[in-house]
Scaffold this active site. Sequence first.
Site, PDB file in Angstrom:
ATOM      1  N   ASN A 164       2.211  -4.723  -3.313  1.00  0.00           N
ATOM      2  CA  ASN A 164       0.829  -5.179  -3.136  1.00  0.00           C
ATOM      3  C   ASN A 164      -0.048  -3.996  -2.739  1.00  0.00           C
ATOM      4  O   ASN A 164       0.366  -3.163  -1.924  1.00  0.00           O
ATOM      5  CB  ASN A 164       0.861  -6.228  -2.006  1.00  0.00           C
ATOM      6  CG  ASN A 164      -0.427  -6.974  -1.779  1.00  0.00           C
ATOM      7  OD1 ASN A 164      -0.973  -7.551  -2.717  1.00  0.00           O
ATOM      8  ND2 ASN A 164      -0.929  -6.968  -0.553  1.00  0.00           N
ATOM      9  N   GLU A 178       0.808  -1.234   0.000  1.00  0.00           N
ATOM     10  CA  GLU A 178       0.000   0.000   0.000  1.00  0.00           C
ATOM     11  C   GLU A 178       0.838   1.280   0.000  1.00  0.00           C
ATOM     12  O   GLU A 178       0.659   2.158   0.837  1.00  0.00           O
ATOM     13  CB  GLU A 178      -1.001  -0.044   1.166  1.00  0.00           C
ATOM     14  CG  GLU A 178      -1.909  -1.272   1.077  1.00  0.00           C
ATOM     15  CD  GLU A 178      -2.825  -1.478   2.271  1.00  0.00           C
ATOM     16  OE1 GLU A 178      -2.851  -0.638   3.175  1.00  0.00           O
ATOM     17  OE2 GLU A 178      -3.537  -2.514   2.281  1.00  0.00           O
ATOM     18  N   ASP A 238     -11.970 -10.393  -1.639  1.00  0.00           N
ATOM     19  CA  ASP A 238     -13.307 -10.535  -1.060  1.00  0.00           C
ATOM     20  C   ASP A 238     -14.241  -9.572  -1.777  1.00  0.00           C
ATOM     21  O   ASP A 238     -13.794  -8.631  -2.427  1.00  0.00           O
ATOM     22  CB  ASP A 238     -13.346 -10.372   0.477  1.00  0.00           C
ATOM     23  CG  ASP A 238     -12.584  -9.184   1.031  1.00  0.00           C
ATOM     24  OD1 ASP A 238     -12.436  -8.182   0.312  1.00  0.00           O
ATOM     25  OD2 ASP A 238     -12.155  -9.240   2.201  1.00  0.00           O
ATOM     26  N   HIS A 256     -10.039  -6.208  -2.825  1.00  0.00           N
ATOM     27  CA  HIS A 256     -11.124  -6.054  -1.841  1.00  0.00           C
ATOM     28  C   HIS A 256     -12.237  -5.293  -2.560  1.00  0.00           C
ATOM     29  O   HIS A 256     -12.239  -4.065  -2.614  1.00  0.00           O
ATOM     30  CB  HIS A 256     -10.640  -5.258  -0.630  1.00  0.00           C
ATOM     31  CG  HIS A 256      -9.637  -6.000   0.198  1.00  0.00           C
ATOM     32  ND1 HIS A 256      -9.956  -7.152   0.897  1.00  0.00           N
ATOM     33  CD2 HIS A 256      -8.325  -5.771   0.440  1.00  0.00           C
ATOM     34  CE1 HIS A 256      -8.878  -7.600   1.528  1.00  0.00           C
ATOM     35  NE2 HIS A 256      -7.874  -6.784   1.267  1.00  0.00           N
ATOM     36  N   GLU A 293      -5.870 -10.770  -1.997  1.00  0.00           N
ATOM     37  CA  GLU A 293      -6.702 -10.631  -0.777  1.00  0.00           C
ATOM     38  C   GLU A 293      -8.179 -10.539  -1.151  1.00  0.00           C
ATOM     39  O   GLU A 293      -8.916  -9.683  -0.647  1.00  0.00           O
ATOM     40  CB  GLU A 293      -6.295  -9.372   0.002  1.00  0.00           C
ATOM     41  CG  GLU A 293      -4.826  -9.299   0.334  1.00  0.00           C
ATOM     42  CD  GLU A 293      -4.447  -8.107   1.215  1.00  0.00           C
ATOM     43  OE1 GLU A 293      -5.330  -7.422   1.768  1.00  0.00           O
ATOM     44  OE2 GLU A 293      -3.228  -7.856   1.327  1.00  0.00           O
TER      45      GLU A 293
HETATM   46  O1  G3I Z   1      -4.300  -8.194  18.490  1.00  0.00           O
HETATM   47  C1  G3I Z   1      -5.378  -7.415  19.007  1.00  0.00           C
HETATM   48  C2  G3I Z   1      -6.003  -8.073  20.204  1.00  0.00           C
HETATM   49  O2  G3I Z   1      -5.036  -8.156  21.227  1.00  0.00           O
HETATM   50  C3  G3I Z   1      -7.227  -7.278  20.642  1.00  0.00           C
HETATM   51  O3  G3I Z   1      -7.876  -7.959  21.668  1.00  0.00           O
HETATM   52  C4  G3I Z   1      -8.202  -7.102  19.483  1.00  0.00           C
HETATM   53  C5  G3I Z   1      -9.381  -6.225  19.840  1.00  0.00           C
HETATM   54  O4  G3I Z   1      -9.901  -5.552  18.736  1.00  0.00           O
HETATM   55  O5  G3I Z   1      -7.526  -6.495  18.408  1.00  0.00           O
HETATM   56  C6  G3I Z   1      -6.436  -7.255  17.928  1.00  0.00           C
HETATM   57  O6  G3I Z   1      -5.865  -6.579  16.852  1.00  0.00           O
HETATM   58  C7  G3I Z   1      -6.588  -6.645  15.623  1.00  0.00           C
HETATM   59  C8  G3I Z   1      -5.721  -7.309  14.579  1.00  0.00           C
HETATM   60  O7  G3I Z   1      -6.364  -7.262  13.323  1.00  0.00           O
HETATM   61  C9  G3I Z   1      -5.399  -8.765  14.917  1.00  0.00           C
HETATM   62  O8  G3I Z   1      -6.582  -9.516  15.013  1.00  0.00           O
HETATM   63  C10 G3I Z   1      -6.904  -5.213  15.212  1.00  0.00           C
HETATM   64  O9  G3I Z   1      -7.828  -4.624  16.100  1.00  0.00           O
HETATM   65  C11 G3I Z   1      -7.481  -5.192  13.806  1.00  0.00           C
HETATM   66  O10 G3I Z   1      -7.562  -3.861  13.380  1.00  0.00           O
HETATM   67  C12 G3I Z   1      -6.579  -5.969  12.852  1.00  0.00           C
HETATM   68  O11 G3I Z   1      -7.217  -5.982  11.577  1.00  0.00           O
HETATM   69  C13 G3I Z   1      -6.431  -6.437  10.510  1.00  0.00           C
HETATM   70  C14 G3I Z   1      -6.233  -5.323   9.495  1.00  0.00           C
HETATM   71  O12 G3I Z   1      -5.502  -5.821   8.400  1.00  0.00           O
HETATM   72  C15 G3I Z   1      -5.495  -4.131  10.053  1.00  0.00           C
HETATM   73  O13 G3I Z   1      -5.380  -3.140   9.086  1.00  0.00           O
HETATM   74  C16 G3I Z   1      -7.176  -7.573   9.855  1.00  0.00           C
HETATM   75  O14 G3I Z   1      -7.281  -8.663  10.756  1.00  0.00           O
HETATM   76  C17 G3I Z   1      -6.437  -8.013   8.587  1.00  0.00           C
HETATM   77  O15 G3I Z   1      -7.213  -8.960   7.903  1.00  0.00           O
HETATM   78  C18 G3I Z   1      -6.229  -6.792   7.710  1.00  0.00           C
HETATM   79  O16 G3I Z   1      -5.547  -7.179   6.552  1.00  0.00           O
HETATM   80  C19 G3I Z   1      -5.259  -6.135   5.628  1.00  0.00           C
HETATM   81  C20 G3I Z   1      -3.994  -6.535   4.901  1.00  0.00           C
HETATM   82  O17 G3I Z   1      -2.963  -6.782   5.803  1.00  0.00           O
HETATM   83  C21 G3I Z   1      -3.579  -5.473   3.892  1.00  0.00           C
HETATM   84  N1  G3I Z   1      -4.655  -5.180   2.993  1.00  0.00           N
HETATM   85  C22 G3I Z   1      -5.920  -4.813   3.617  1.00  0.00           C
HETATM   86  C23 G3I Z   1      -6.337  -5.911   4.578  1.00  0.00           C
HETATM   87  C24 G3I Z   1      -7.689  -5.609   5.154  1.00  0.00           C
HETATM   88  O18 G3I Z   1      -7.632  -4.480   5.992  1.00  0.00           O
END
Ligand code: G3I
Length: 359
Positions: A212, A171, A279, A248, A277
């Site tokens: 990416n 990004e 969806d 996405h 990725e």
């Molecule tokens: O690890 C913490 C945990 O300790 C806490 O209890 C919980 C409460 O909300 O949050 C957890 O962190 C989360 C993390 O994922 C791990 O699960 C974050 O809040 C959450 O924001 C984070 O989201 C991820 C996101 O990237 C962040 O931008 C998504 O799972 C993940 O699928 C997403 O993936 C991204 C790609 O890397 C790049 N392209 C876009 C894609 C979708 O956003």
Amino acid sequence: MRSRTMRRTAIRLRLAGALAAVLVAGGVAGGPAAQAAERHGKEPTLADLAERHGRYFGSATDNPELVDEPYKALLGSEFRQITPGNGMKWYATEPQQGVFDFSQGDEIVNLARANRQKVRGHTLVWHSQLPGWLTGREWTAPELRAVLKKHVQAEVRHYRGKVFAWDVVNEAFNEDGTYRESVFYKTLGPGYIADALRWAHQADPRVRLYLNDYNIEGIGPKSDAYYRLAKELRAAGVPLHGIGLQAHLALQYGYPTTLEDNLRRFSRLGLDTALTEVDVRMQLPATEEKLAQQAEWYRDLTEACLAVRRCVGITVWDYTDKYSWIPAFFPGEGAALPWDEQLRPKPAYFALRGALGGK
Ligand code: G3I
């Protein structure tokens, strides 16, 4: 060409068959249903079908989900490639400066090995999900350069021979094609991208190196920026091997009809492409009509990839609505994946099968 109605009827019929299969897989064994399941079980998986075209078909996954056994079973059987959704990101892998923790990524690599799946590494350099020690202070250019080099090389070295590709920089551009003002760009200038690619290549000369991004599926200012950059990097001999189009997509914004042309222009630069990725989200509630439209999009994007030789594979951003990132990020939207929250295949799943040449 089959009509939309015929396709939809076919999709519904298959859905009924697979529902029976899932019920049995979940323990509700019985005469005709069991037979249906058996027949279904012998059918090639999405990964099998994709492999016939020389492509992989994969899914992202995430560590917390790996306690869900039915989920894990499908993840292990239907896909031949996995991407860790979070476990290889900077905040997870270098939580303190110079202190590396590869346990989450390792868990996924080990699972992949047990299931004979290949792994896409995601991601080395990104403005998001950075550790607090990195974002919480100012850096001079030489300091940040050293920090970046160390991170990239430690992680690539750790996963050498274990991942086949890396999203080296994720990004990097804004929607209008200007560089995103990340800490790396602001401190180091645009050269951080070439540097990261070179450092990654030094650490593992065999791994495929990608840039990416999202919203670069169609031709437009953002994908043009990648096209220009990729051309420059190739001309300068920088080790760049592919462009990852996250894909996405959202029903309300329309399908990127120039996807195939876009994939093709990157191929002509000598680059691989991948849908990394995928969806297709929608405004909830999901209706039969929206699910049918979603299925068509999944079919169309698969056909686009198959039409371009160097589009090497497709990865869905997890495979079930149960673990999709969408509802948390886009309130009121969801139902974006080919399996529903109960791990039942949706019309999109059958559309994928159809596009890959399966029944
Ligand atoms: O690890 C913490 C945990 O300790 C806490 O209890 C919980 C409460 O909300 O949050 C957890 O962190 C989360 C993390 O994922 C791990 O699960 C974050 O809040 C959450 O924001 C984070 O989201 C991820 C996101 O990237 C962040 O931008 C998504 O799972 C993940 O699928 C997403 O993936 C991204 C790609 O890397 C790049 N392209 C876009 C894609 C979708 O956003």
